[in-house]
Design an enzyme around this catalytic site. Structure first.
Site, short mmCIF file in Angstrom:
data_model
loop_
_atom_site.label_atom_id
_atom_site.label_comp_id
_atom_site.label_asym_id
_atom_site.label_seq_id
_atom_site.Cartn_x
_atom_site.Cartn_y
_atom_site.Cartn_z
N HIS A 1 -12.33 -51.18 -47.43
CA HIS A 1 -13.29 -52.29 -47.28
C HIS A 1 -12.95 -53.40 -48.28
O HIS A 1 -13.02 -54.58 -47.94
CB HIS A 1 -14.72 -51.79 -47.55
N LYS B 1 -25.79 -43.10 -37.12
CA LYS B 1 -25.31 -42.30 -38.26
C LYS B 1 -26.45 -41.93 -39.19
O LYS B 1 -27.41 -42.68 -39.33
CB LYS B 1 -24.31 -43.15 -39.07
N ARG C 1 -8.25 -50.70 -38.32
CA ARG C 1 -7.28 -49.78 -38.90
C ARG C 1 -6.30 -49.36 -37.81
O ARG C 1 -5.39 -50.08 -37.49
CB ARG C 1 -8.01 -48.58 -39.52
N SER D 1 -15.29 -43.78 -44.53
CA SER D 1 -16.35 -43.32 -45.44
C SER D 1 -16.67 -41.85 -45.22
O SER D 1 -16.91 -41.12 -46.18
CB SER D 1 -17.60 -44.17 -45.26
#
Ligand code: COA
Length: 172
Positions: free
Chosen positions: A17, A41, A97, A135
């Site tokens: 990040h 989440k 990514r 994460s």
């Protein structure tokens, strides 16, 4: 003045990040790193903790001393499009990514654009060192007492150790 939002759950912020923040501040007058929550989440850190970790991590990476520094940290509830309108942002930054990100980003961008056609989306490619960082990967390694220092700035490493307890202290 072009204001861009870099939204995410940042649970917690990773080196990946920070890499995107570094790239974004070269492009926009103001970058708002905005902590959001998503019902998709369950979160380890509270929004306040995530904001605090972002702020300490940017400071630690000396990003706040860069001549280009134009970053603010904020958090919001509700829709990203409503938040963007409220603060007058016209651009949304997203990190990319691997190819696997593309499908979600495609859906995310098109759905948000449907809700607000005035918003533009800019996708920045993460540096190769962080291509597979996420994460949840960091949380899982920390949960089992592994070393996350390659993935996160020191303030996050310390916060994870506090959250999970240092396994080495427990003789694990
Ligand atoms: N380096 C390392 N990891 C990265 C990264 C990078 N450059 N970019 C993304 N990631 C990781 C994140 O850590 C996260 O990992 P995780 O799934 O293991 O937690 C994952 O990629 C996805 O992160 P992100 O792209 O930030 O998405 P998110 O799911 O965390 O957050 C919101 C999505 C919060 C931005 C989105 O749900 C939102 O806008 N919510 C507000 C409500 C709304 O408007 N919803 C409508 C959506 S159409």
């Amino acid at each position: 003045m072009c204001v861009a939002i870099y939204p995410g759950s940042f649970d917690p912020v990773t080196n990946g990040h920070l890499d995107i923040v570094r790239r974004a501040e070269k492009l926009f007058n103001r970058v708002i790193v905005a902590v959001a929550s998503t019902p998709r989440k369950s979160h380890l850190f509270t929004p306040q903790e995530r904001v605090e970790l972002l702020s300490r991590s940017l400071r630690h990476a000396s990003l706040d001393r860069s001549p280009l520094y134009s970053t603010w940290i904020d958090s919001f509830d509700g829709l990203l499009t409503d938040y963007a309108k409220r603060i007058g942002a016209t651009v949304i930054i997203r990190g990319l990514r691997a190819v696997a990100d593309f499908e979600f980003e495609f859906q995310f961008t098109l759905a948000n654009r449907d809700m607000d056609p005035t918003l533009e989306f800019v996708h920045l490619m993460t540096g190769k060192d962080n291509l597979y960082t996420s994460s949840s990967l960091v949380r899982e390694i920390a949960h089992f007492g592994g070393d996350v220092s390659r993935f996160v700035p020191p303030p996050v490493k310390e916060a994870l150790e506090r959250k999970y307890g240092k396994r080495s202290d427990q003789g694990a």
